[in-house]
Design a protein around this motif. Structure first.
Motif, short mmCIF file in Angstrom:
data_model
loop_
_atom_site.label_atom_id
_atom_site.label_comp_id
_atom_site.label_asym_id
_atom_site.label_seq_id
_atom_site.Cartn_x
_atom_site.Cartn_y
_atom_site.Cartn_z
N TYR A 10 33.58 38.74 46.33
CA TYR A 10 33.84 40.18 46.12
C TYR A 10 33.39 40.58 44.73
CZ TYR A 10 36.75 44.32 45.32
OH TYR A 10 37.19 45.59 45.01
N MET A 11 33.46 39.64 43.77
CA MET A 11 33.15 39.97 42.37
C MET A 11 31.68 39.75 42.05
SD MET A 11 36.53 38.21 40.79
CE MET A 11 36.11 38.27 39.09
N LEU A 12 30.92 39.20 43.01
CA LEU A 12 29.52 38.87 42.71
C LEU A 12 28.62 40.01 43.12
CD1 LEU A 12 29.33 35.13 43.81
CD2 LEU A 12 29.94 36.08 41.59
N LYS A 13 27.40 40.00 42.59
CA LYS A 13 26.42 41.01 42.99
C LYS A 13 25.86 40.64 44.35
CE LYS A 13 24.73 42.48 38.44
NZ LYS A 13 23.57 42.48 37.54
N PRO A 14 25.25 41.59 45.04
CA PRO A 14 24.70 41.28 46.38
C PRO A 14 23.74 40.10 46.37
CG PRO A 14 24.72 43.65 46.01
CD PRO A 14 25.14 43.01 44.72
N TRP A 15 22.89 40.02 45.35
CA TRP A 15 21.91 38.92 45.42
C TRP A 15 22.60 37.58 45.18
CZ3 TRP A 15 21.28 35.88 41.09
CH2 TRP A 15 21.64 36.44 39.85
N GLU A 16 23.70 37.62 44.41
CA GLU A 16 24.43 36.35 44.23
C GLU A 16 25.13 35.95 45.54
OE1 GLU A 16 26.63 38.01 40.88
OE2 GLU A 16 25.97 36.28 39.70
N ARG A 17 25.65 36.96 46.23
CA ARG A 17 26.28 36.65 47.52
C ARG A 17 25.25 36.05 48.47
NH1 ARG A 17 29.94 41.99 48.93
NH2 ARG A 17 30.93 42.18 46.89
N THR A 18 24.04 36.62 48.45
CA THR A 18 22.99 36.11 49.34
C THR A 18 22.70 34.66 49.03
OG1 THR A 18 22.07 38.33 49.23
CG2 THR A 18 20.67 36.60 50.18
N ILE A 19 22.61 34.35 47.74
CA ILE A 19 22.35 32.94 47.35
C ILE A 19 23.45 32.06 47.90
CG2 ILE A 19 22.33 31.33 45.41
CD1 ILE A 19 20.89 33.38 43.75
N PHE A 20 24.71 32.48 47.65
CA PHE A 20 25.84 31.63 48.07
C PHE A 20 25.84 31.44 49.58
CE2 PHE A 20 29.91 29.67 47.56
CZ PHE A 20 30.60 29.98 48.72
N PRO C 426 56.62 42.17 38.59
CA PRO C 426 55.34 41.50 38.86
C PRO C 426 55.22 41.17 40.34
CG PRO C 426 56.67 40.30 37.24
CD PRO C 426 57.56 41.27 37.93
N MET C 427 54.08 41.53 40.95
CA MET C 427 53.85 41.23 42.37
C MET C 427 52.65 40.29 42.43
SD MET C 427 52.65 43.84 45.21
CE MET C 427 51.01 43.23 45.41
N MET C 428 52.78 39.15 43.09
CA MET C 428 51.78 38.09 43.00
C MET C 428 50.57 38.38 43.87
SD MET C 428 53.42 36.64 40.86
CE MET C 428 52.37 35.27 40.47
N LEU C 429 49.37 38.18 43.28
CA LEU C 429 48.11 38.36 44.00
C LEU C 429 47.37 37.03 44.16
CD1 LEU C 429 46.79 41.54 42.14
CD2 LEU C 429 47.89 41.46 44.36
N TYR C 430 47.46 36.15 43.13
CA TYR C 430 46.91 34.79 43.13
C TYR C 430 45.40 34.74 42.93
CZ TYR C 430 51.50 33.58 44.79
OH TYR C 430 52.87 33.45 44.89
N MET C 431 44.58 35.20 43.90
CA MET C 431 43.14 34.93 43.80
C MET C 431 42.44 35.92 42.88
SD MET C 431 42.62 34.02 47.71
CE MET C 431 43.87 33.00 48.43
N PRO C 432 41.41 35.48 42.17
CA PRO C 432 40.77 36.35 41.17
C PRO C 432 40.18 37.61 41.79
CG PRO C 432 39.49 34.35 41.51
CD PRO C 432 40.79 34.15 42.21
N ALA C 433 39.57 37.52 42.94
CA ALA C 433 38.95 38.71 43.54
C ALA C 433 40.01 39.73 43.95
CB ALA C 433 38.11 38.30 44.73
N LYS C 434 41.19 39.24 44.29
CA LYS C 434 42.23 40.18 44.75
C LYS C 434 42.76 41.01 43.60
CE LYS C 434 43.31 37.71 48.91
NZ LYS C 434 44.28 37.14 49.86
N ILE C 435 42.57 40.50 42.37
CA ILE C 435 42.99 41.30 41.21
C ILE C 435 42.17 42.59 41.20
CG2 ILE C 435 43.18 41.35 38.71
CD1 ILE C 435 43.00 38.35 38.67
#
Lengths: 39, 130, 497
Positions: A10-20, C426-435
């Motif tokens: 979710y935090m990566l750019k589209p091209w990074e997602r494609t690589i992964f 504080p409400m737990m999210l855990y994974m970095p992307a969920k932040i």
């Protein structure tokens, strides 16, 4: 959506997602192939 | 290295690395084990014994900036559980690799040198030594 | 796991704190996420180093390469490769008072958060669950604002000198006497900055040959002050009295390292409410230990003053203890008084000593008069000295809102940390992307929350942090909990046991 959240894509750019995803698919493909040959 | 689940994740990571290498069609089992051992030791050496400092700002006025991860772990206390675990794992991997390479000489030399690169920096006598 | 109270007899009310352990499966997936982000971080660094990708970062010019590096490369790794990706969740500009509702300045980024542009639009009436505004005094209307305006006309906005020179105004004297009365101590001293109150006064209280016992989750200002003092610092587990007693015993039995001389003094540093954990200090037990082992107690009530206790007197009032048992009462005016700055309260000789030895009273300019006036007015309202019951109503409202909101979130299945009476949730999210996802989704639903991740929290305990306010109405809290639930369902955030 859950997949990109859990793997943090979710935090990566589209091209990074494609690589992964391409690495993941190729490794999975190789594993299936090798498993098949091995069986 | 003390937080919950990190040791399990580390072992799963080694297992995943091995499965990925195993799925290379033309690689034989001895080669795969040696590759697993060498890649694992290389990553461990880079992350634990080469890179210095922290990847984020710390409030300790950058005291940790000249220490490797291994030296920063557990505030420098030796023989903690994490240190023992990280010392034993490469040895177990090495024993497994030696077994699966049927104690072939070439593999043995490569694996032994690789093991030494991650065991020697872990000696307490070498703490902080450059 | 609920941290059971070991010495229940010391408490005048049930003390329930919950810190559910991170499920192993979630912990492993969290590490996987950080591992993937680290690998791609190294990839991006590689591309930047070889000029394949444009580098937005500040770096030395080629002519400067031989000098000592100005920019710590690796120390910035996390900021440029993880934080940058989701930093639109932080430092959001607002264009209204940070009250129960606020107006957000809308901004966009074309280069993945390296730079932002304002769209010119304003997101109106966002429910503010992020600000520390426990009693709702962050207002630009009402008695506080009027009195602050009046004092601005009378004194001006700033004081151009320090307290020990020309900067000692009558309004400061009035403020300090009021604070001393509010706390129930002999004397007090006010400072213009909350962080500096800790970092500049602890060095005046402890030095070489002293021992500081600090909670492992203490605020950075306490950590900095302890380090600047030059005293020996030992850290005990968060709110863990067994760990604290063990350190006290070792300190007294063994004394100083090598010489084994007894410590000149032992200072215990704790906070009233831990703003990242939502936990409340076990003050009755800490006081019992300090009396038993003849140590000094420094209590930082940054979040608890005004927010806890039937009179708003902080964690001492909450447990019904004697303020004289706490040697140094510290706190800030930022969270409950809609102001800024900090105070230290205690015995008269202590305060007199600090007046002549504290870095802040000698070097820092005095507190701004309008801010002092804001504190005086809001504190009088809390104490009921303004002939209204507004203060008592707000205290009661905050307490009800806190219990209601915590219970509601827990009933929905969220994993909530901390004490049932703590307004920090504080409400737990855990994974970095969920932040990042949670923060963005909540703003889409017109709710402003604070999300926090590693390294401000342990790596497997990223969380969203709600700050309840007396200004929040019941249906605001219902709105927040329902919309959090839709977010939570969408992201499948881990359910509590």
């Amino acid at each position: 959506y859950q997949y990109i959240l859990v793997t943090a894509l979710y935090m990566l750019k589209p091209w990074e997602r494609t690589i992964f995803n391409s690495i993941l698919i190729s490794v999975a493909g190789m594993a299936v192939y090798t498993g098949y040959v091995f069986m | 290295m003390n937080s919950r689940g990190i040791w399990l994740s580390y072992l799963l990571g080694i297992g995943l690395l091995h499965v990925i290498l195993l799925s290379i069609p033309f690689a034989s089992v001895p080669v795969v084990w040696t590759l697993t051992n060498v890649i694992h030791n290389l990553c461990m050496y880079l992350l634990l014994h080469l890179v210095k400092g922290t990847p984020f700002e710390t409030p300790d006025q950058s005291k940790a900036r000249f220490c490797t991860y291994w030296e920063q772990m557990d505030y420098g206390v030796q023989f903690t559980a994490s240190r023992k675990f990280l010392t034993i794992t490469p040895i177990v991997l090495y024993i497994l690799t030696s077994f699966y390479t049927k104690y072939d000489q070439d593999h043995f030399v490569v694996n032994t040198v690789s093991l030494m690169t991650v065991l020697i920096p872990k000696l307490p006598q070498l703490h902080g030594v450059r | 796991k609920n941290n059971y109270v070991h010495n229940a007899s010391l408490y005048n009310k049930p003390f329930v704190e919950q810190f559910e352990e991170t499920p192993l499966f979630v912990a492993v997936l969290t590490y996987v996420g950080y591992g993937i982000l680290t690998i791609f971080g190294y990839l991006r660094d590689f591309l930047r180093n070889w000029g394949i990708e444009k580098c937005h970062l500040a770096r030395e010019r080629d002519e400067q390469k031989d000098f000592v590096p100005l920019y710590q490369d690796f120390e910035n790794f996390y900021t440029r490769n993880l934080y940058m990706r989701i930093r639109d969740n932080w430092n959001r500009p607002i264009c209204s008072v940070p009250g129960a509702k606020m107006d957000l300045v809308e901004r966009t980024s074309k280069d993945y958060n390296w730079t932002f542009e304002h769209t010119g639009k304003v997101v109106k009436d966002v429910i503010n669950m992020g600000s520390y505004n426990y009693l709702g005094f962050a207002e630009n209307t009402g008695r506080c604002a009027d009195s602050a305006t009046g004092s601005t006309h009378k004194y001006g906005v700033g004081v151009g000198s320090t307290r020990s020179e020309m900067g000692n105004l009558d309004i400061h004297e009035e403020l300090e006497q009021l604070v001393a009365r509010f706390l129930g101590v002999e004397s007090s001293m006010a400072f213009g900055m909350g962080f500096a109150t800790n970092s500049m006064n602890i060095p005046a209280l402890a030095g070489k040959g002293c021992l500081i016992l600090s909670d492992e989750l203490n605020h950075a200002s306490l950590v900095l002050g302890a380090r600047l003092s030059g005293a020996t610092i030992r850290v005990f587990k968060h709110n863990n009295m067994v760990s604290l007693e063990k350190l006290l015993r070792d300190a007294i039995v063994h004394g100083q390292p090598r010489t084994h001389r007894p410590w000149k003094k032992i200072l215990i540093l704790v906070e009233g409410i831990y703003s990242m954990e939502g936990s409340i200090v076990r003050l009755p037990e800490v006081i019992a230990l300090k009396k038993h082992y003849k140590a000094y107690l420094y209590l930082d009530e940054a979040h608890s003053i005004g927010a806890l206790g039937p009179r708003g007197g902080g964690v001492v009032d909450y447990f019904g203890l004697d303020p004289k048992d706490v040697d140094i009462m510290m706190g800030t005016f930022t969270k409950s008084f809609g102001a800024a700055g900090g105070y230290i309260g205690g015995k008269r000789e202590l305060i007199d000593y600090l007046r002549s030895h504290s870095h802040s009273s000698i070097y820092a300019t005095a507190m701004s008069p309008p801010v002092s006036q804001q504190i005086i007015t809001s504190m009088k309202i809390i104490m009921g000295e303004d002939d209204t019951t507004l203060g008592a109503e707000r205290l009661k409202q905050l307490s009800e809102n806190t219990v209601y909101f915590r219970r509601k979130l827990r009933e929905m299945g969220f994993i909530i940390y901390g004490n049932d009476d703590s307004p920090v949730v504080p409400m737990m999210l855990y994974m970095p992307a969920k932040i990042g996802a949670f923060g963005r989704e909540m703003v889409k639903r017109n709710i402003g929350t604070v999300v926090v991740g590693f390294p401000a929290t342990p790596i497997i305990e990223s969380r969203a942090r709600f700050c309840v306010s007396a200004a929040h109405t019941r249906d605001m809290l219902d709105t927040v909990s329902h919309r959090s639930e839709t977010c939570w369902k969408k992201e499948k955030i881990k359910e509590g046991k």
